[in-house]
Design a protein around this motif. Structure first.
Motif, PDB file in Angstrom:
ATOM      1  N   THR A 274      31.395  39.918  47.261  1.00 22.62           N
ATOM      2  CA  THR A 274      30.569  39.883  46.053  1.00 22.62           C
ATOM      3  C   THR A 274      29.193  39.318  46.405  1.00 22.62           C
ATOM      4  O   THR A 274      29.110  38.333  47.126  1.00 22.62           O
ATOM      5  CB  THR A 274      31.232  38.982  44.990  1.00 22.62           C
ATOM      6  OG1 THR A 274      32.554  39.426  44.760  1.00 22.62           O
ATOM      7  CG2 THR A 274      30.453  38.990  43.685  1.00 22.62           C
TER       8      THR A 274
ATOM      9  N   ARG B  10      38.468  41.478  41.436  1.00 23.04           N
ATOM     10  CA  ARG B  10      38.482  42.834  40.848  1.00 23.04           C
ATOM     11  C   ARG B  10      38.086  42.704  39.391  1.00 23.04           C
ATOM     12  O   ARG B  10      38.879  42.265  38.549  1.00 23.04           O
ATOM     13  CB  ARG B  10      39.859  43.484  40.993  1.00 23.04           C
ATOM     14  CG  ARG B  10      39.793  44.969  40.562  1.00 23.04           C
ATOM     15  CD  ARG B  10      41.079  45.700  40.814  1.00 23.04           C
ATOM     16  NE  ARG B  10      40.933  47.124  40.447  1.00 23.04           N
ATOM     17  CZ  ARG B  10      41.943  47.938  40.168  1.00 23.04           C
ATOM     18  NH1 ARG B  10      43.189  47.480  40.215  1.00 23.04           N
ATOM     19  NH2 ARG B  10      41.722  49.195  39.846  1.00 23.04           N
TER      20      ARG B  10
ATOM     21  N   GLN C 270      36.509  45.102  36.836  1.00 21.12           N
ATOM     22  CA  GLN C 270      36.045  46.471  36.580  1.00 21.12           C
ATOM     23  C   GLN C 270      36.903  47.138  35.516  1.00 21.12           C
ATOM     24  O   GLN C 270      38.040  46.748  35.263  1.00 21.12           O
ATOM     25  CB  GLN C 270      36.104  47.303  37.876  1.00 21.12           C
ATOM     26  CG  GLN C 270      37.487  47.457  38.436  1.00 21.12           C
ATOM     27  CD  GLN C 270      37.543  48.112  39.800  1.00 21.12           C
ATOM     28  OE1 GLN C 270      38.609  48.338  40.325  1.00 21.12           O
ATOM     29  NE2 GLN C 270      36.406  48.416  40.388  1.00 21.12           N
ATOM     30  N   ARG C 271      36.331  48.164  34.926  1.00 19.38           N
ATOM     31  CA  ARG C 271      37.060  48.987  33.963  1.00 19.38           C
ATOM     32  C   ARG C 271      37.832  50.041  34.718  1.00 19.38           C
ATOM     33  O   ARG C 271      37.449  50.451  35.810  1.00 19.38           O
ATOM     34  CB  ARG C 271      36.074  49.719  33.047  1.00 19.38           C
ATOM     35  CG  ARG C 271      35.543  48.910  31.911  1.00 19.38           C
ATOM     36  CD  ARG C 271      34.462  49.680  31.207  1.00 19.38           C
ATOM     37  NE  ARG C 271      34.968  50.938  30.664  1.00 19.38           N
ATOM     38  CZ  ARG C 271      34.204  51.873  30.148  1.00 19.38           C
ATOM     39  NH1 ARG C 271      32.882  51.733  30.147  1.00 19.38           N
ATOM     40  NH2 ARG C 271      34.718  52.987  29.671  1.00 19.38           N
ATOM     41  N   GLU C 272      38.910  50.487  34.112  1.00 18.99           N
ATOM     42  CA  GLU C 272      39.651  51.615  34.673  1.00 18.99           C
ATOM     43  C   GLU C 272      40.261  52.391  33.524  1.00 18.99           C
ATOM     44  O   GLU C 272      40.740  51.792  32.562  1.00 18.99           O
ATOM     45  CB  GLU C 272      40.754  51.111  35.626  1.00 18.99           C
ATOM     46  CG  GLU C 272      41.394  52.232  36.447  1.00 18.99           C
ATOM     47  CD  GLU C 272      42.515  51.736  37.349  1.00 18.99           C
ATOM     48  OE1 GLU C 272      42.923  50.560  37.219  1.00 18.99           O
ATOM     49  OE2 GLU C 272      42.987  52.531  38.187  1.00 18.99           O
TER      50      GLU C 272
ATOM     51  N   VAL D   9      40.840  46.804  31.619  1.00 16.72           N
ATOM     52  CA  VAL D   9      39.806  46.008  32.276  1.00 16.72           C
ATOM     53  C   VAL D   9      40.539  45.059  33.214  1.00 16.72           C
ATOM     54  O   VAL D   9      41.452  44.341  32.803  1.00 16.72           O
ATOM     55  CB  VAL D   9      38.972  45.196  31.257  1.00 16.72           C
ATOM     56  CG1 VAL D   9      38.033  44.225  31.989  1.00 16.72           C
ATOM     57  CG2 VAL D   9      38.179  46.127  30.348  1.00 16.72           C
ATOM     58  N   HIS D  10      40.169  45.081  34.478  1.00 15.74           N
ATOM     59  CA  HIS D  10      40.777  44.165  35.443  1.00 15.74           C
ATOM     60  C   HIS D  10      39.922  42.921  35.608  1.00 15.74           C
ATOM     61  O   HIS D  10      38.697  43.001  35.682  1.00 15.74           O
ATOM     62  CB  HIS D  10      40.917  44.857  36.804  1.00 15.74           C
ATOM     63  CG  HIS D  10      41.812  46.050  36.788  1.00 15.74           C
ATOM     64  ND1 HIS D  10      43.186  45.953  36.705  1.00 15.74           N
ATOM     65  CD2 HIS D  10      41.527  47.376  36.821  1.00 15.74           C
ATOM     66  CE1 HIS D  10      43.721  47.170  36.701  1.00 15.74           C
ATOM     67  NE2 HIS D  10      42.737  48.056  36.765  1.00 15.74           N
ATOM     68  N   ASN D  11      40.561  41.789  35.650  1.00 14.28           N
ATOM     69  CA  ASN D  11      39.862  40.530  35.950  1.00 14.28           C
ATOM     70  C   ASN D  11      40.842  39.653  36.711  1.00 14.28           C
ATOM     71  O   ASN D  11      41.454  38.727  36.158  1.00 14.28           O
ATOM     72  CB  ASN D  11      39.375  39.857  34.665  1.00 14.28           C
ATOM     73  CG  ASN D  11      38.492  38.637  34.954  1.00 14.28           C
ATOM     74  OD1 ASN D  11      38.076  38.410  36.093  1.00 14.28           O
ATOM     75  ND2 ASN D  11      38.216  37.838  33.927  1.00 14.28           N
TER      76      ASN D  11
ATOM     77  N   THR E 250      33.179  35.237  34.939  1.00 11.54           N
ATOM     78  CA  THR E 250      33.952  36.480  35.062  1.00 11.54           C
ATOM     79  C   THR E 250      34.565  36.861  33.714  1.00 11.54           C
ATOM     80  O   THR E 250      34.663  38.046  33.387  1.00 11.54           O
ATOM     81  CB  THR E 250      35.057  36.375  36.132  1.00 11.54           C
ATOM     82  OG1 THR E 250      35.878  35.227  35.870  1.00 11.54           O
ATOM     83  CG2 THR E 250      34.461  36.245  37.529  1.00 11.54           C
TER      84      THR E 250
ATOM     85  N   GLU F 104      31.967  38.672  31.702  1.00  9.50           N
ATOM     86  CA  GLU F 104      31.777  40.028  32.207  1.00  9.50           C
ATOM     87  C   GLU F 104      32.948  40.909  31.769  1.00  9.50           C
ATOM     88  O   GLU F 104      32.762  42.056  31.362  1.00  9.50           O
ATOM     89  CB  GLU F 104      31.644  39.997  33.731  1.00  9.50           C
ATOM     90  CG  GLU F 104      31.594  41.356  34.417  1.00  9.50           C
ATOM     91  CD  GLU F 104      30.427  42.247  34.001  1.00  9.50           C
ATOM     92  OE1 GLU F 104      29.477  41.755  33.356  1.00  9.50           O
ATOM     93  OE2 GLU F 104      30.479  43.454  34.306  1.00  9.50           O
TER      94      GLU F 104
ATOM     95  N   LEU G 208      32.995  44.266  29.452  1.00 10.95           N
ATOM     96  CA  LEU G 208      33.647  45.528  29.806  1.00 10.95           C
ATOM     97  C   LEU G 208      34.615  45.957  28.712  1.00 10.95           C
ATOM     98  O   LEU G 208      34.765  47.154  28.430  1.00 10.95           O
ATOM     99  CB  LEU G 208      34.392  45.372  31.144  1.00 10.95           C
ATOM    100  CG  LEU G 208      33.491  45.148  32.369  1.00 10.95           C
ATOM    101  CD1 LEU G 208      34.340  44.809  33.599  1.00 10.95           C
ATOM    102  CD2 LEU G 208      32.622  46.375  32.652  1.00 10.95           C
TER     103      LEU G 208
END
Lengths: 341, 347
Positions: free
Chosen positions: A59, A285, A287-289, A301-303, A317, A320, A324
Motif C-alpha cells: 500500500t 484488501r 475493495q468492492r467486488e 465490500v472487503h475490508n 480503512t 474507506e 465503498l
C-alpha cells in the motif's frame, strides 16, 4: 427504495469500526453485524491495541499515513472526553529501542503520534543492550472495553448484532443488499483468499500496575504495553502458524525478553497467556467486488487483511469501506442517493 | 553510642537507614532508636503522591538542588533492582503546564528526556499555552516506609511509639545524638517561626487509565495551589491545595470541590473515576531545609542534635540527599568524639 440492508461480517475492531462508519455515512441504512465471535473472543481482544502502525508493503505510504492519521485523530478526541474510561482509550508514553540503528530513523507516522523524538543519552542508559531509540506518546485501545463500547454505540445507532457463523457470503444475499467482509483471518476460509496468512502472536497479560510506560524492541519480538488493568507482554510473529494453543516455552521466552527490558516485571502477578492470529496480507484488501451466480449479483465490500496494524488504521480503512458501501448502494435499483454519496 | 531519631516519616526513616548503613561497622556500640507518635500509614509522607519533582525554582538553595539530584540518581540506580517493586519505586512520564512561557527548571537535566510540549500536545490542555514533558520517578511511601522499616528492623533498630516532648527527654535518658526529623511539628521541640504548615488536601481515585502525571502551575496562586493529577500503582491522586499557616488536618468540603472540579476540567476522563479516599496533611514548609548540627544543653546533660526538617512539599524528592548530608554531620560528631576513623568517602 426501502432502507438498504447492509451486513457486516466480523465483530473485531475492523468489523465494528466499519459498521459504525456505515451508520455515519448512510444513516438510512439498516446495518447488521454478524459474527461467530464477539468480544472478548475476537483476535482484537488478544491484541494490545497500541496505535503504532505496521507497514504494509503493498500500500502506498501516503495512504497508510492517511489511514493512521484519521484513526489517531478520531481516538484522540475520545481519549480526552468523559467517555474515555468506558471506551478504554488512553494515552501512553514510552520508548522504541533498537539494538542496531534502523535504516529509516523517522517512520512515516512520526509526526502523527505526539512528541516523537530520538531518545536522550540518559534514557538510553536504561537499556544497556540497545544503541538507539525513539520516544513518543501514542494511544492505546484496551479490549474488551473498546470493543464493548463500540458495540454500545452501534446498538444506540440501531445496529443489530447476531452471533452467526457465516460460511458462505452467498448465504446472505437474500436478506442483505450489501455484504461487508471484515472477517479478518476468517476470510481465508470465507472467501478462499490464499494471499491471507496468519502471523501467530502469543502474548502474556499480567498484573503490573506500576508499569506506566510502554517499551518496544524495534525487532518487534519484545514489547511491554501497559493497559488499564493489565500489561500486555509480547511477543511472537510466527508466519503461517494456525495454532491457537499457548506454548509454555514461548511464554517463558516472552517473559524473559520483557524482563530484560523492564526488570521490575519479575514481580508481575496473575500471568494470563493468549494467542491471536494476525490476519496478514501484502496489503489490506479494501475493495468492492460484485459476485455473480446464475444471473444474481452479490455486492461485496472487503475490508480485511490488516495484519499487525488493525487498531492503527481501523478508522481510516473503515471510512474507506463505508465509502465503498455507499458506491454499492448507489448502484442498487431504485437508489436515488447517487449524488449524495 | 545511642542515637535517637525523632520522626518516622520519609525523612526520619531514611536518615536512620543512611546513618546505620554507613556507621554501624565503624561503631560497634551503635544503638539506634526511632521515636514517633505517628507511623506509616499515618505520617505526612503517606499522604504524598510520591512524585519526584522539585519546586520550579530553587531560590538559590544550591545545597537543595544537589540533594534533589543525589536522591534522583540514588533512586534511578535502584530501578532495575529486585527491591524496586517492594520500595514502591517506578518510572513515570508526564506534563507540567503553564499559562505562559517559563524558564527551564534547574532539574531539567536530572530527569529523563526533558522537553517542551508540542502544539498538538497542548491541545489536550485548553487554557495552557506552554509546558514540559519529562520522565521522572514515583516513590510511593505506602511501600517505601514499610520497606525502610523492614531494613531498619533487620539491622536491629528499635521503634518506640511515643511523642517526644523535648530533646532533654531523650538526651537525659542517655542518648548521645538526636536526629530531629519531626517535620511540621519541629516547632514543639524548639521554636522555629520559619517553619509553617503548608496544608494540602488530596482525593484518591481509581483511574487506572491515567498513565501520566499532570501538574499545572499558576504563578499567581503559587506552588501546589493549581490542580495536579498523579497516578500511582493503585490509586490516582488528585490535588491542588496549598494553604500556608493552616494547621487544620480535617478535610474541607470546599477544598474537595475545588480539587474535583479543577481536575475534571483538566482531564475530562476523570469524571467517571471512583473516589476512594480523601486526606489532608501539613507540608513542613520552610524557606529552606534546616539541616545542621546543634549542641543542646540542659543542666548536666548535653546532646548533639542534627536537625533535618522543613522539606515542604518536596520531602520525597530530596530525602536521600538530606539523609546523606545528615550522615556526614553524624560522621563529624563521631570524629570529635574520636569514635570513628576519618569520615567515609562520600558514597
Amino acid at each position: 427504495m426501502a432502507a438498504p440492508k447492509v451486513a457486516v461480517v466480523g465483530a473485531g475492531v475492523i468489523g465494528l469500526s466499519t459498521a459504525l462508519c456505515i451508520t455515519e455515512t448512510c444513516p438510512s441504512c439498516s446495518v447488521t453485524v454478524l459474527s461467530d465471535q464477539f468480544s472478548p473472543n475476537t483476535t482484537s481482544d488478544v491484541a494490545a491495541g497500541m496505535l503504532i502502525p505496521h507497514t504494509y508493503p503493498g500500500t502506498p505510504i501516503h495512504v497508510q499515513k492517511q489511514w493512521f492519521k484519521e484513526t489517531f485523530t478520531f481516538l484522540f478526541a475520545i481519549s480526552n472526553s468523559p467517555e474515555a474510561s468506558e471506551a478504554g482509550i488512553h494515552l501512553v508514553s514510552g520508548w522504541q529501542v533498537f539494538k542496531n540503528t534502523p535504516k529509516k530513523e523517522l517512520p512515516f507516522w512520526s509526526d502523527v503520534v505526539l512528541g516523537f523524538r530520538p531518545m536522550s543519552e540518559g534514557e538510553l542508559q536504561k537499556f544497556p543492550e540497545h544503541r538507539f531509540g525513539q520516544a513518543f506518546t501514542t494511544l492505546k485501545c484496551d479490549c474488551p472495553p473498546y470493543l464493548l463500547w463500540l458495540e454500545k454505540r452501534l446498538k444506540a445507532a440501531g445496529v443489530q448484532m447476531h452471533t452467526r457463523k457465516v460460511t458462505d457470503l452467498w448465504d446472505l444475499h437474500s436478506e442483505y443488499n450489501v455484504v461487508v467482509n471484515c472477517a479478518g483471518i476468517g476470510a481465508h476460509q470465507l472467501v478462499g483468499d490464499e494471499k491471507l496468512f496468519p502471523v501467530r502472536g502469543q502474548v502474556l497479560k499480567v498484573h503490573a500496575p506500576w508499569v506506566k510506560n510502554f517499551i518496544r524492541d524495534g525487532d518487534g519480538l519484545a514489547y511491554i504495553y501497559p493497559g488499564i488493568h493489565r500489561v500486555t507482554l509480547g511477543g511472537t510473529r510466527e508466519k503461517g502458524s494456525w495454532s491457537l494453543s499457548p506454548d509454555p516455552g514461548t511464554t517463558k521466552d516472552i517473559f524473559d525478553r520483557c524482563c530484560s527490558l523492564e526488570p521490575s516485571l519479575r514481580g508481575a502477578q496473575d500471568i494470563k497467556v493468549k494467542v491471536g492470529l494476525r490476519p496478514s496480507r501484502h496489503c489490506v484488501r479494501l475493495q468492492r467486488e460484485v459476485l455473480s451466480r446464475g444471473g444474481v449479483k452479490l455486492l461485496v465490500v472487503h475490508n480485511y487483511g490488516h495484519g499487525a496494524g488493525g487498531f492503527s488504521v481501523q478508522r481510516g480503512t473503515a471510512k474507506e469501506a463505508a465509502r465503498l458501501v455507499g458506491e454499492c448502494i448507489a448502484t442498487l435499483p431504485g437508489s436515488s442517493s447517487r449524488a449524495k454519496l | 553510642m545511642r542515637v535517637a531519631i525523632i520522626g518516622a516519616g520519609v525523612i526520619g526513616l531514611s536518615t536512620a537507614l543512611c546513618i546505620h548503613e554507613q556507621y554501624h561497622s565503624l561503631v560497634p556500640s551503635l544503638e539506634m532508636e526511632v521515636y514517633a507518635d505517628r507511623y506509616t500509614p499515618h505520617t505526612t509522607s503517606d499522604g504524598a503522591a510520591g512524585l519526584w519533582q522539585p519546586y520550579l525554582s530553587d531560590h538559590s538553595n544550591l545545597r537543595e538542588t544537589v540533594w534533589n539530584k543525589e536522591t534522583f540518581d540514588y533512586l534511578l540506580g535502584h530501578l532495575g533492582s529486585p527491591a524496586a517493586k517492594e520500595m514502591g519505586l517506578f518510572l513515570i512520564s508526564g506534563y507540567n503546564l503553564f499559562t505562559q512561557p517559563v524558564p527551564d527548571p534547574s532539574w531539567k537535566n536530572i530527569v529523563l528526556g526533558f522537553r517542551n510540549l508540542t502544539p498538538k500536545e497542548l491541545e489536550l490542555f485548553p487554557g495552557y499555552s506552554y509546558g514540559w514533558f519529562n520522565t521522572a520517578l514515583m516513590l510511593e511511601c505506602r511501600n517505601y516506609l514499610p520497606w525502610l522499616t523492614n531494613r531498619l528492623t533487620q539491622r536491629g533498630v528499635k521503634f518506640f511509639h511515643k511523642k517526644v516532648e523535648s530533646f532533654q527527654e531523650v538526651s537525659g535518658d542517655g542518648v548521645d545524638v538526636v536526629i530531629n526529623c519531626s517535620g511540621v511539628r519541629a516547632g514543639e521541640l524548639q521554636p522555629d517561626p520559619e517553619l509553617q504548615p503548608g496544608r494540602g488536601q488530596i482525593i484518591k481515585v481509581l483511574a487506572p487509565w491515567v498513565k501520566h502525571f499532570i501538574i499545572t502551575h499558576d504563578i499567581e496562586s503559587g506552588i501546589y495551589n493549581s490542580p495536579y493529577v498523579i497516578p500511582g500503582s493503585e490509586f490516582t491522586v488528585l490535588g491542588g491545595i496549598y494553604q500556608h499557616g493552616n494547621w487544620n488536618e480535617e478535610n474541607s468540603a470546599q477544598d474537595h470541590k475545588t480539587i474535583w472540579e479543577n481536575c475534571c476540567r483538566l482531564l475530562p476522563a476523570l469524571q467517571k473515576a471512583k473516589i476512594v479516599e480523601e486526606w489532608s496533611g501539613l507540608r513542613p514548609a520552610r524557606p529552606c531545609v534546616r539541616l545542621e548540627r546543634e549542641t543542646v544543653r540542659h543542666g548536666h546533660f548535653q546532646a548533639e542534635v542534627i536537625h533535618n526538617y522543613g522539606h515542604g512539599g518536596f520531602g520525597i524528592t530530596i530525602h536521600w540527599g538530606c539523609a546523606m548530608a545528615a550522615a556526614r554531620l553524624f560522621g563529624s560528631i563521631l570524629q570529635e568524639k574520636q569514635l570513628a576513623s576519618p569520615p567515609q568517602p562520600r558514597l
